[in-house]
Design a protein around this motif. Structure first.
Motif, PDB file in Angstrom:
ATOM      1  N   PRO A  55     -20.838  28.202  12.560  1.00 51.72           N
ATOM      2  CA  PRO A  55     -19.671  28.939  13.067  1.00 51.72           C
ATOM      3  C   PRO A  55     -18.744  29.356  11.912  1.00 51.72           C
ATOM      4  O   PRO A  55     -18.951  28.944  10.766  1.00 51.72           O
ATOM      5  CB  PRO A  55     -19.001  27.925  13.991  1.00 51.72           C
ATOM      6  CG  PRO A  55     -19.508  26.590  13.586  1.00 51.72           C
ATOM      7  CD  PRO A  55     -20.853  26.794  12.992  1.00 51.72           C
ATOM      8  N   PRO A  56     -17.722  30.159  12.219  1.00 59.21           N
ATOM      9  CA  PRO A  56     -16.853  30.687  11.149  1.00 59.21           C
ATOM     10  C   PRO A  56     -16.170  29.597  10.314  1.00 59.21           C
ATOM     11  O   PRO A  56     -16.020  29.736   9.111  1.00 59.21           O
ATOM     12  CB  PRO A  56     -15.809  31.499  11.909  1.00 59.21           C
ATOM     13  CG  PRO A  56     -16.420  31.797  13.233  1.00 59.21           C
ATOM     14  CD  PRO A  56     -17.373  30.704  13.548  1.00 59.21           C
ATOM     15  N   GLN A  57     -15.734  28.538  10.971  1.00 59.27           N
ATOM     16  CA  GLN A  57     -15.081  27.435  10.251  1.00 59.27           C
ATOM     17  C   GLN A  57     -16.026  26.247  10.182  1.00 59.27           C
ATOM     18  O   GLN A  57     -16.859  26.077  11.071  1.00 59.27           O
ATOM     19  CB  GLN A  57     -13.782  27.027  10.972  1.00 59.27           C
ATOM     20  CG  GLN A  57     -12.689  28.067  10.949  1.00 59.27           C
ATOM     21  CD  GLN A  57     -12.049  28.245   9.574  1.00 59.27           C
ATOM     22  OE1 GLN A  57     -12.495  27.674   8.569  1.00 59.27           O
ATOM     23  NE2 GLN A  57     -11.017  29.073   9.528  1.00 59.27           N
TER      24      GLN A  57
ATOM     25  N   GLY B  97     -15.785  29.461   6.336  1.00 59.98           N
ATOM     26  CA  GLY B  97     -15.228  30.781   6.124  1.00 59.98           C
ATOM     27  C   GLY B  97     -16.246  31.688   5.442  1.00 59.98           C
ATOM     28  O   GLY B  97     -17.450  31.415   5.447  1.00 59.98           O
ATOM     29  N   HIS B  98     -15.755  32.776   4.846  1.00 58.37           N
ATOM     30  CA  HIS B  98     -16.647  33.714   4.154  1.00 58.37           C
ATOM     31  C   HIS B  98     -16.009  34.125   2.834  1.00 58.37           C
ATOM     32  O   HIS B  98     -14.808  34.398   2.796  1.00 58.37           O
ATOM     33  CB  HIS B  98     -16.845  34.987   4.980  1.00 58.37           C
ATOM     34  CG  HIS B  98     -17.528  34.762   6.285  1.00 58.37           C
ATOM     35  ND1 HIS B  98     -18.871  34.499   6.396  1.00 58.37           N
ATOM     36  CD2 HIS B  98     -17.047  34.759   7.552  1.00 58.37           C
ATOM     37  CE1 HIS B  98     -19.188  34.353   7.666  1.00 58.37           C
ATOM     38  NE2 HIS B  98     -18.094  34.498   8.402  1.00 58.37           N
TER      39      HIS B  98
ATOM     40  N   LEU C 140     -14.974  36.763   0.100  1.00 56.70           N
ATOM     41  CA  LEU C 140     -14.818  38.213  -0.046  1.00 56.70           C
ATOM     42  C   LEU C 140     -14.275  38.463  -1.450  1.00 56.70           C
ATOM     43  O   LEU C 140     -13.429  37.695  -1.925  1.00 56.70           O
ATOM     44  CB  LEU C 140     -13.826  38.771   0.985  1.00 56.70           C
ATOM     45  CG  LEU C 140     -14.320  38.992   2.424  1.00 56.70           C
ATOM     46  CD1 LEU C 140     -13.178  39.481   3.309  1.00 56.70           C
ATOM     47  CD2 LEU C 140     -15.469  39.991   2.465  1.00 56.70           C
TER      48      LEU C 140
ATOM     49  N   ALA D 113     -13.288  28.414  16.665  1.00 56.56           N
ATOM     50  CA  ALA D 113     -13.874  28.818  15.381  1.00 56.56           C
ATOM     51  C   ALA D 113     -14.793  27.763  14.759  1.00 56.56           C
ATOM     52  O   ALA D 113     -15.603  28.079  13.893  1.00 56.56           O
ATOM     53  CB  ALA D 113     -12.767  29.190  14.390  1.00 56.56           C
ATOM     54  N   TYR D 114     -14.670  26.512  15.186  1.00 56.44           N
ATOM     55  CA  TYR D 114     -15.561  25.462  14.661  1.00 56.44           C
ATOM     56  C   TYR D 114     -16.811  25.290  15.503  1.00 56.44           C
ATOM     57  O   TYR D 114     -17.638  24.433  15.198  1.00 56.44           O
ATOM     58  CB  TYR D 114     -14.819  24.117  14.629  1.00 56.44           C
ATOM     59  CG  TYR D 114     -13.809  23.983  13.512  1.00 56.44           C
ATOM     60  CD1 TYR D 114     -14.223  23.704  12.214  1.00 56.44           C
ATOM     61  CD2 TYR D 114     -12.454  24.133  13.763  1.00 56.44           C
ATOM     62  CE1 TYR D 114     -13.295  23.576  11.187  1.00 56.44           C
ATOM     63  CE2 TYR D 114     -11.525  24.009  12.748  1.00 56.44           C
ATOM     64  CZ  TYR D 114     -11.951  23.733  11.463  1.00 56.44           C
ATOM     65  OH  TYR D 114     -11.043  23.614  10.451  1.00 56.44           O
ATOM     66  N   ARG D 115     -16.921  26.055  16.600  1.00 62.95           N
ATOM     67  CA  ARG D 115     -17.999  25.780  17.555  1.00 62.95           C
ATOM     68  C   ARG D 115     -19.100  26.824  17.471  1.00 62.95           C
ATOM     69  O   ARG D 115     -18.850  27.993  17.194  1.00 62.95           O
ATOM     70  CB  ARG D 115     -17.425  25.781  18.992  1.00 62.95           C
ATOM     71  CG  ARG D 115     -16.356  24.753  19.215  1.00 62.95           C
ATOM     72  CD  ARG D 115     -16.129  24.464  20.691  1.00 62.95           C
ATOM     73  NE  ARG D 115     -16.208  25.594  21.591  1.00 62.95           N
ATOM     74  CZ  ARG D 115     -15.186  26.023  22.343  1.00 62.95           C
ATOM     75  NH1 ARG D 115     -14.008  25.425  22.270  1.00 62.95           N
ATOM     76  NH2 ARG D 115     -15.342  27.045  23.158  1.00 62.95           N
TER      77      ARG D 115
ATOM     78  N   ASN E  74      -9.541  31.652   4.768  1.00 70.07           N
ATOM     79  CA  ASN E  74     -10.883  31.673   4.156  1.00 70.07           C
ATOM     80  C   ASN E  74     -11.755  32.777   4.756  1.00 70.07           C
ATOM     81  O   ASN E  74     -12.982  32.699   4.711  1.00 70.07           O
ATOM     82  CB  ASN E  74     -11.554  30.291   4.253  1.00 70.07           C
ATOM     83  CG  ASN E  74     -11.705  29.832   5.703  1.00 70.07           C
ATOM     84  OD1 ASN E  74     -11.510  30.622   6.628  1.00 70.07           O
ATOM     85  ND2 ASN E  74     -12.064  28.579   5.897  1.00 70.07           N
ATOM     86  N   ASN E  75     -11.120  33.784   5.313  1.00 77.39           N
ATOM     87  CA  ASN E  75     -11.807  34.986   5.811  1.00 77.39           C
ATOM     88  C   ASN E  75     -12.813  34.688   6.920  1.00 77.39           C
ATOM     89  O   ASN E  75     -13.795  35.403   7.090  1.00 77.39           O
ATOM     90  CB  ASN E  75     -12.531  35.724   4.669  1.00 77.39           C
ATOM     91  CG  ASN E  75     -11.606  36.015   3.522  1.00 77.39           C
ATOM     92  OD1 ASN E  75     -10.534  36.585   3.721  1.00 77.39           O
ATOM     93  ND2 ASN E  75     -11.983  35.605   2.317  1.00 77.39           N
ATOM     94  N   ALA E  76     -12.547  33.610   7.657  1.00 76.44           N
ATOM     95  CA  ALA E  76     -13.508  33.192   8.687  1.00 76.44           C
ATOM     96  C   ALA E  76     -13.669  34.253   9.783  1.00 76.44           C
ATOM     97  O   ALA E  76     -14.761  34.442  10.299  1.00 76.44           O
ATOM     98  CB  ALA E  76     -13.070  31.868   9.302  1.00 76.44           C
TER      99      ALA E  76
ATOM    100  N   PRO F 121      -7.309  27.870  13.422  1.00 74.02           N
ATOM    101  CA  PRO F 121      -7.225  26.402  13.401  1.00 74.02           C
ATOM    102  C   PRO F 121      -6.712  25.845  12.081  1.00 74.02           C
ATOM    103  O   PRO F 121      -6.254  24.705  12.051  1.00 74.02           O
ATOM    104  CB  PRO F 121      -8.667  25.955  13.674  1.00 74.02           C
ATOM    105  CG  PRO F 121      -9.520  27.126  13.342  1.00 74.02           C
ATOM    106  CD  PRO F 121      -8.691  28.350  13.537  1.00 74.02           C
ATOM    107  N   ILE F 122      -6.758  26.628  11.004  1.00 76.36           N
ATOM    108  CA  ILE F 122      -6.293  26.086   9.715  1.00 76.36           C
ATOM    109  C   ILE F 122      -4.860  26.537   9.404  1.00 76.36           C
ATOM    110  O   ILE F 122      -4.348  26.299   8.317  1.00 76.36           O
ATOM    111  CB  ILE F 122      -7.251  26.431   8.557  1.00 76.36           C
ATOM    112  CG1 ILE F 122      -7.287  27.931   8.276  1.00 76.36           C
ATOM    113  CG2 ILE F 122      -8.655  25.899   8.840  1.00 76.36           C
ATOM    114  CD1 ILE F 122      -7.983  28.283   6.956  1.00 76.36           C
TER     115      ILE F 122
END
Ligand SMILES: Cc1cc2nc3c(=O)[nH]c(=O)nc-3n(C[C@H](O)[C@H](O)[C@H](O)COP(=O)(O)OP(=O)(O)OC[C@H]3O[C@@H](n4cnc5c(N)ncnc54)[C@H](O)[C@@H]3O)c2cc1C
Ligand code: SF4
Lengths: 141, 529
Positions: free
Chosen positions: A114-116, A119-120, A122, B50-52, B209-211, B219-220
């Motif tokens: 997942p995104p967290q 992160g990504h 850039l 976002a963590y799932r 962190n560009n998630a 969440p952060i």
């Protein structure tokens, strides 16, 4: 509704492809492996209405299962044209499971995590690109 | 019904406007007893998707941007929603109901209005002028920026210089750089977005962190939201925040507001008497409460009317090379104000913003395809995913009395009357969108898009709920005066997005925060001298 019928519908909606890496079919990605939402018989559930209409258009669930790809697609198109909203609800439901499946994410070149928290990355912004804009006169009034 | 001890100020709504107002008033007038009633609860950041692994489908369910979509899910909801009949509006209203309000799920793109936006009538004979100027609001823009923490770059020629400090801009990525080259090739303005997003680690807020999925909460805590930027200060200053309390009525007697009745978390009805009542429930929630309270002649004329959304269209260019897809904070990349200011000779009045955004999740991109199933959908998705560049056209929505929030016959589960939105995209807005789509496509073609998809009007974009309790000098055309006080009930104030007389063509958050701070300062000055 029989599992065979649901699987046939799912694979008609999500046939997969031969790209690199290939996209799996809907059932191979596990969509019909979790049939509860598809089998839900809540009165008036839109996707359920669409599923029943597909069976009707084919002359029964078994006929849909036995039909070839072109025949199945023709039935599905008919229902799509007849009842847009229920059909869209059905598609939305199968897409949800499919595009969260690991094999599909990988085939589409996206990561499984997942995104967290990762992160990504850039690249930092190259401010030199802004030079022509910085040279402009005031624009606001 | 229990009658509680009187307070000096009761505020309804702990969203952007209500939070900023409470923080500022409690700082400027610490002796005041201030209570804030919020229908929802604090958001649980550990529950944010976002963590799932199922984060993509969460956006279609309990964490959707639409309250109606959330309510259709059979689950405990993180937002305390009420249904909105939006069948008479092509644009669907979106919001969050809980501490922080719609900043919980906003994108945190925080452009300011232009100075000309405050004078549309004087400059072009359309809309209505604000009862003060950009420069009157400027110190409050700076204060709101400082509270939120802005990432961006000073020096944009589209604006007067902004004095508030800025962190480095969020990375514009491959999509931003590509679009920037397009704007440069055409000689058009562009600038990196002002984002209320930390790009450096700061106390309890980590650097972004560009998630990506900012619209389901951050969440952060990189993204600013009113619960984290305004409430800690307000609570420290002594403001009492009562959550899960739904205001039912503003009680008005003899032309004065004497307080609010509300339903508390246990379902009991309470009466909170107060010397001043401040409503900040957003462009729909405020109108709903004030209409339900039947606050009297003079307020009724404009109340609920002049709803503005900012109609939105998209042009998406497809490119051979790989782009960023859903990486980066979704609403914050670059924007162009080349066509923002009014220019005679164009087929419309006023203007537009071109906003380059990031892409949606894989699932959202798959779901929007036409067709969305079969081999053709797979082919299209392979062509688009990580290869598309979206440009959003944001049209200035002029105030029109027929666009409105009305109460309907029924009573909702929260005890208030049901509410409906009636809205039509005007001819002028349509022409702005078409012109904007042409310009967006021109830019995308200039940088080599081999295909451009145009979405003439995107329905699920009612992010901005503005104008339904507008400020002004004329009681026939406005609800409040310049200090947010209702013409008909002077100790009843509004402090949210409902106040906008006109909407400009940019996201309203920076202006709502600034307005609420200014209204708090004005009240503090009047009360404490
Ligand atoms: C998905 C999304 C993305 C967005 N992105 C951006 C962006 O990038 N930039 C930008 O500038 N803007 C953006 N916005 C808009 C911005 O978030 C809103 O304009 C802003 O939050 C509105 O502030 P407000 O104070 O008017 O109302 P809100 O922030 O909506 O707060 C209203 C509060 O009042 C409460 N309330 C309502 N009625 C009652 C009642 N009867 N009793 C008690 N409490 C009540 C609600 O629960 C809510 O907490 C976005 C909005 C959404 C939904
Ligand atoms: S992209 Fe950044 S701001 Fe948005 S949710 Fe992710 S970390 Fe937060």
């Amino acid at each position: 509704m029989t599992p065979a019928f649901l699987s046939a519908v799912v694979d008609t909606l999500l046939p997969g492809d031969q790209g690199v890496p290939p996209l799996p079919t809907g059932t191979a990605a596990g969509v019909a492996a979790r049939p509860e939402p598809l089998l839900s018989h809540r009165d008036g559930a839109e996707h359920d209405v669409a599923l029943r209409a597909i069976a009707r258009a084919a002359g029964g669930e078994d006929s849909f299962v036995r039909a070839d790809a072109a025949g199945r697609i023709a039935c599905v198109r008919l229902v799509e044209a007849e009842m847009r909203e229920p059909f869209r609800a059905l598609v939305a439901l199968v897409l949800q499971d499919y595009y969260e499946a690991e094999s599909v994410l990988v085939a589409m070149g996206w990561r499984v995590e997942p995104p967290q928290p990762a992160g990504h990355p850039l690249p930092a912004f190259d401010e030199a690109l802004l030079e022509p804009v910085k040279r402009r006169d005031r624009m606001w009034r | 019904m229990a009658r509680l001890d009187p307070v000096d100020v009761v505020v309804v709504g702990a969203g952007l406007g209500g939070s900023a107002f409470c923080a500022r008033l409690s700082e400027r007038a610490p002796q005041l007893r201030i209570v804030c009633l919020e229908r929802g609860d604090w958001v649980d950041r550990s529950a944010m998707p976002a963590y799932r692994r199922d984060w993509q489908s969460a956006a279609l369910g309990a964490w959707a941007t639409s309250p109606n979509a959330r309510l259709s899910v059979d689950a405990r909801l993180p937002s305390a929603d009420y249904p909105i009949d939006d069948s008479a509006s092509p644009i669907k209203p979106l919001m969050w109901n809980g501490v922080g309000g719609s900043t919980i799920n906003w994108a945190a793109h925080v452009p300011r209005l232009h100075p000309s936006d405050f004078r549309t009538k004087a400059l072009g004979g359309v809309g209505d002028d604000w009862p003060f100027s950009y420069f009157d609001l400027e110190p409050y823009y700076d204060l709101n920026d400082t509270a939120m923490g802005i990432a961006g770059l000073a020096g944009d020629p589209a604006y007067p210089p902004k004095r508030s400090p800025r962190m480095p801009p969020v990375p514009i990525g491959r999509m931003g750089e590509k679009a920037a080259r397009g704007f440069n090739a055409l000689g058009w303005h562009w600038w990196p977005a002002d984002a209320a997003i930390s790009t450096v680690d700061r106390e309890d807020r980590r650097a972004c962190n560009n998630a990506g999925p900012c619209l389901m909460g951050c969440p952060i805590q990189a993204k600013a939201s009113a619960d984290i930027v305004y409430w800690p200060a307000a609570i420290k200053n002594g403001v009492k925040l009562r959550t899960r309390c739904v205001a039912q009525q503003v009680i008005v007697q003899g032309g004065r507001a004497i307080g609010v009745t509300y339903r508390d978390a246990t379902g009991a009805t309470q009466e909170q008497p107060a010397a001043f009542t401040v409503v900040a429930g957003n462009g729909i929630g405020t109108a709903r409460l004030l209409l339900a309270s039947n606050v009297g002649r003079g307020v009724d004329g404009a109340l609920g009317r002049y709803l503005m959304f900012h109609p939105i269209a998209y042009a998406r260019g497809m490119f051979k090379e790989e782009l960023d897809g859903p990486r980066g904070p979704i609403g914050n990349c670059i924007y162009s104000h080349e066509f923002y200011e009014h220019q005679s000779g164009r087929p419309f009045i006023r203007g537009l913003q071109l906003q380059v955004t990031r892409e949606n999740s894989l699932l959202a991109q798959a779901a929007r395809l036409e067709p969305a199933w079969g081999a053709a959908a797979h082919r299209l998705l392979r062509e688009e995913f990580r290869h598309s560049l979206p440009v959003m056209v944001v049209a200035e929505d002029l105030p029109e009395a027929g666009n409105r929030v009305v109460l309907t016959e029924g009573v909702a589960a929260d005890g208030l009357p049901d509410v409906r939105v009636e809205y039509t995209v005007s001819e002028n807005s349509r022409r702005i969108l078409d012109f904007g789509l042409d310009r967006a496509e021109e830019m995308l073609r200039a940088i080599g898009a081999h295909r451009v998809v145009r979405v003439p009007l995107a329905p699920v974009t009612g992010w901005h709920l503005l104008g339904t309790a507008r400020m002004g000098d004329d009681p026939a055309r406005s609800v409040t005066n310049a200090r947010g006080r209702c013409h008909a009930v002077p100790n009843l104030l509004v402090a949210d997005g409902s106040l906008f007389p006109t909407a400009g063509a940019v996201n309203p958050g920076a202006t709502i925060g600034a307005l609420a701070l200014k209204i708090a300062d004005d009240l503090a000055r009047e009360v404490i001298g």
